[in-house]
Design an enzyme around this catalytic site. Structure first.
Site, mmCIF file in Angstrom:
data_model
loop_
_atom_site.group_PDB
_atom_site.id
_atom_site.type_symbol
_atom_site.label_atom_id
_atom_site.label_comp_id
_atom_site.label_asym_id
_atom_site.label_seq_id
_atom_site.Cartn_x
_atom_site.Cartn_y
_atom_site.Cartn_z
ATOM 1 C CD GLU A 72 -16.365 -29.520 10.086
ATOM 2 O OE1 GLU A 72 -15.500 -30.359 9.835
ATOM 3 O OE2 GLU A 72 -16.760 -29.278 11.224
ATOM 4 C CE LYS A 100 -27.076 -27.490 30.045
ATOM 5 N NZ LYS A 100 -27.980 -26.350 30.138
ATOM 6 C CG ASP A 157 -29.217 -27.223 26.821
ATOM 7 O OD1 ASP A 157 -28.322 -26.599 26.219
ATOM 8 O OD2 ASP A 157 -29.537 -26.979 28.000
ATOM 9 C CG HIS A 189 0.423 -49.507 -0.221
ATOM 10 N ND1 HIS A 189 -0.653 -49.958 -0.931
ATOM 11 C CD2 HIS A 189 0.575 -50.381 0.799
ATOM 12 C CE1 HIS A 189 -1.132 -51.045 -0.369
ATOM 13 N NE2 HIS A 189 -0.413 -51.314 0.683
#
Lengths: 320, 320, 320, 320
Positions: free
Chosen positions: A5, A140, A216, A313
């Site tokens: 990305e 995890k 990891d 705005h």
């Protein structure tokens, strides 16, 4: 950062730019605690025996003996505490230890096994060791345990950004970004029933750095636990902080020896073990993670706040 | 699977072997729901207006109109529902939509933006759109929302493994592994205050497959939400299931076009978009993730249970 | 309110005084949803059959038939939805229904039992009904389910209090109380790993009113789920809201017929069943609970903020 | 027990009967820890100063001094530990102390105030005391903190009930009740996103006893945190345990002096302060609460399991 990305890098870069103009001349960081954990589960005939185990471990003399056994296995493993939780006749023992510059799961697993055998053979022969991990660690998986007690490195970073930097670099206002942080990162996450997810996108940065430096990546689950706080100071500037209690990183072991990953660690200046002060490289890496997360939070929150500013705005003008 | 942990592959392989000998001749899987979500936050002058927005959206006629606007942007985006949560004068709108074979975050973000503008311009001009994401989604953060409501693909897989396969392939007994699953994955995780983390190591498998197939690895936070259940059947065999409500995967977009990743998707037979039945490739990939997680759970739990079996036998003999 | 803590009454009274001077001339309130729930657990041979049950119930035609059966038992029970959660081969069905002016646990239990028998006898004979309650309701236990999905009456109340009333009645400033609310009720509760406990002392008021009006005080556990929000408006006044998704109350049944309790209900004007609009009395009582909670929140938060104001001033002067 | 639900008493009575026939000749109970908590929130200019406060308190010498100040206010208050959590520049200090036979909220509030003033005046003059309670306590709100760390009395009770008592008194089988406990109290609550609510109806019993003995009924929110475990022993009997980490009770103060309530305490033999061993009366009361909860759990779970047994048999016969 390793990511497909592209705008993640650009965005984080903008946050870094704002932070480099802070009153502190960058970012302040503290390590609140440093210790990997492993939480085996054992079982007795009844809860009374569980409590006797707990009383035994809580006794300072016994704990000293337990440390001796636990630490004997490695140059770096240093037992800090054992938190004992009891559910009926099962006891969960959360060992917490220093692991030098390693993330430390292997190190602590071996040492914990040794400690359990010692407890069983020398003191509690009726103790049934059900499993080296009883999910009380917690590795995890999401858990309040890691959020409240910490795992790996518990890090907080903060900075105060002048209001004109907020305006010129982040293209928003202190009021806008502070208000959005409350609506989204505090109220929104609370509405969604989150424990530990009070941020915009910490996991993006954590994952990118983990991949780049040989960590990891599966431990992103708890390592990205994070609370982002933004406040307007008395002078109208922006105070920002990022609290991350469970960053699990190492500069030795795992994938840190791979070429590309090692190069990344070298650039940060934390490759390998710190000879003078074991554990300092891993701590520096954890601070790095948290600081970059803060940059990422600033940039994304600023973008969202700026969108709102613009649309607000327009709406305002349209009404006229 | 992309991992530097070699034994992860070997271990999962053993689980797969056991599953291939199941009574079902493999694994059964169901998709409970399929929809990516985005949860913007908007604000009004008071809660009464928030409720009027909620009533408006809950009205079937209005919802149909909203779908028309939402879906107009893409061939694949199909709005399924909008869950409205209200906190004071802020409303959180959780849009949920089909996204074909894409993971779908970009698709849903654009469509949600369009829907919000429509709501504001045509019906609620006093609505202040604070942010396109109000963490009510919830993306890349732990949350009960995803655990309870699902995100991406909600998948359950199960199988029944003959007791002799448990003995010969998994090297443990049905009683041992069932009992350990309760102690560790149910009681242990509950003791640690986990929401959605009732498993042994789902995140390991999720992360490895995500990296191998070009998914967003940061989404392992919620994609690895998982409850592993093991039960002894009336015939003494092992029923095992894995429930994963929020697997976020796609076979187009993201890193799926990269060479190595595309090759992996091709091996599974799910590369690119499914022309006949849009979304089916991504669903198959999600089932693949859950099935592999189940293999991983079986193997690790069996190893832990076998350790216990051995040490329990030794202890038993020693007493004599 | 029934309490032995005298200052609770005095404190709430002060909050009421502030609220009566609001711009709205009191408190605005909305009922977001109204439905008691019961969540039985059933079991099949495998998850595929669970999913078939889910698909069956999600089908509008079948649901209509299910409603007919469910509603046939009582003049007031009106099935609103059935949320199906699946864990392996177990399905959890969360029935949600209107219950008129009764809190409704008995009513819904009977109707759910009837609906389950219908499902089993007519459509799913292989369905094993494990228990009428599978804790998916969730009754008298903390759960994200009730926080996110609501149970009983989901109520939000709000008001805007002029800044001079904050000063003269609450003895603090808008800035002080808003800031404290963020530090304590949002950040503090998030740090403690709370789901649904984002308030100062809602449970005090809920319990006192429950005892006074003949409710089931054990349901305080979820009925006191509450998020208190305070914000400074553009004009510098105080916007305050209280969001309570799971208030379980009734004006018939339970202890509502006892003399003292009935008198209390009469004073509020909600004793017994509302003949014209069944359910309206119970809804009014729920609004009453939420409004009084808001008064209590305002008063306690003001007291804490005022303490801070005083000590901060002293500190400030001392430094000079 | 004070309740308008008559069958609650009858049901609990049946559970007590089963427990009185246990192999232990009743119930075994242990107190894992005993300490009331108060969690104020303070603020500094930055997180570095927060960490210095944490390091200061964690230092044994300083802690000893802090204890001296804290304990000086009362004959009974004895500081046990201060857990420091940091979020940005805010520090949350969770004081935990013995409070004799009082529930202890007033006692600890006063002592904490004193300790905070000492810290500020003597060591951290730049510390801004935002509030005596920062919800880190956590009082009367759901929180993982109380579930994991405990509050008030942390109690576990257990017993082993012969299989024929399960059959003759509880009218079910060991297999049925064990299996239902897993489906409902473990899996069901996990599916609902519960933290600490792994039981059938602990809150019913807690509330009834709290009202009868003059406790603060609003504290049932956390006092009814409970995990019920049932297991089949190697001999085929029923092991049952109830784990309750945060029972908040006292035998002096609050409503314990009222006539009816005092009478109840006298019947249990715990009225007033224990002169020889301060705190023992309150601990006994807490054990009483947990034991009665276990009786209630047994009875309700047995009833649900028996229903299943009956309907399963009917279904089985019907198929033939």
């Amino acid at each position: 950062m390793a990511t497909v990305e592209g705008c993640l890098v650009a965005s984080t870069h903008r946050g870094c730019k704002a932070l480099s103009s802070s009153f502190e001349g960058g970012v302040n960081s503290v390590i609140l605690s440093d210790g990997m954990t492993r939480g085996p589960v054992v079982q007795f005939a009844n809860t009374k025996r569980c409590n006797e185990l707990k009383q035994f471990i809580d006794n300072p003399e016994n704990f000293k003996e337990l440390c001796r056994v636990f630490n004997s296995d490695s140059r770096f493993a240093r037992l800090l505490e054992v938190k004992v939780g009891i559910a009926g006749r099962k006891a969960f023992l959360r060992f917490k230890c220093r692991t030098g510059d390693a993330m430390g799961m292997n190190m602590i697993s071996k040492a914990t096994q040794k400690a359990l055998k010692f407890l069983k053979n020398e003191h509690f022969q009726d103790m049934d060791i059900l499993s080296l991990s009883g999910n009380y660690c917690t590795d995890k998986k999401p858990s309040a345990m890691n959020w409240i007690e910490g795992r790996g490195k518990s890090v907080v970073v903060d900075a105060t950004i002048p209001k004109d930097v907020v305006k010129n670099v982040l293209k928003t206002t202190v009021d806008e970004i502070v208000s959005l942080n409350i609506s989204k990162n505090l109220i929104g996450s609370a509405m969604a029933g989150s424990v530990g997810g009070f941020n915009a996108h910490a996991a993006n940065i954590v994952t990118a750095i983990f991949l780049a430096t040989g960590q990891d990546a599966a431990q992103n689950v708890e390592s990205s636990n994070c609370m982002t706080i933004m406040e307007k100071t008395d002078n109208g500037d922006l105070y920002v902080s990022v609290t991350m209690p469970s960053i699990e990183v190492g500069t030795v072991g795992g994938g840190t020896h791979l070429d590309a990953q090692k190069t990344c660690l070298k650039i940060i200046g934390v490759a390998g073990a710190n000879q003078e002060n074991p554990g300092q490289n891993a701590q520096t890496l954890a601070k790095c993670v948290a600081s970059t997360v803060m940059a990422g939070e600033l940039s994304l929150m600023a973008a969202l706040a700026a969108d709102h500013l613009v649309s607000a705005h327009i709406a305002h003008n349209r009404k006229k």
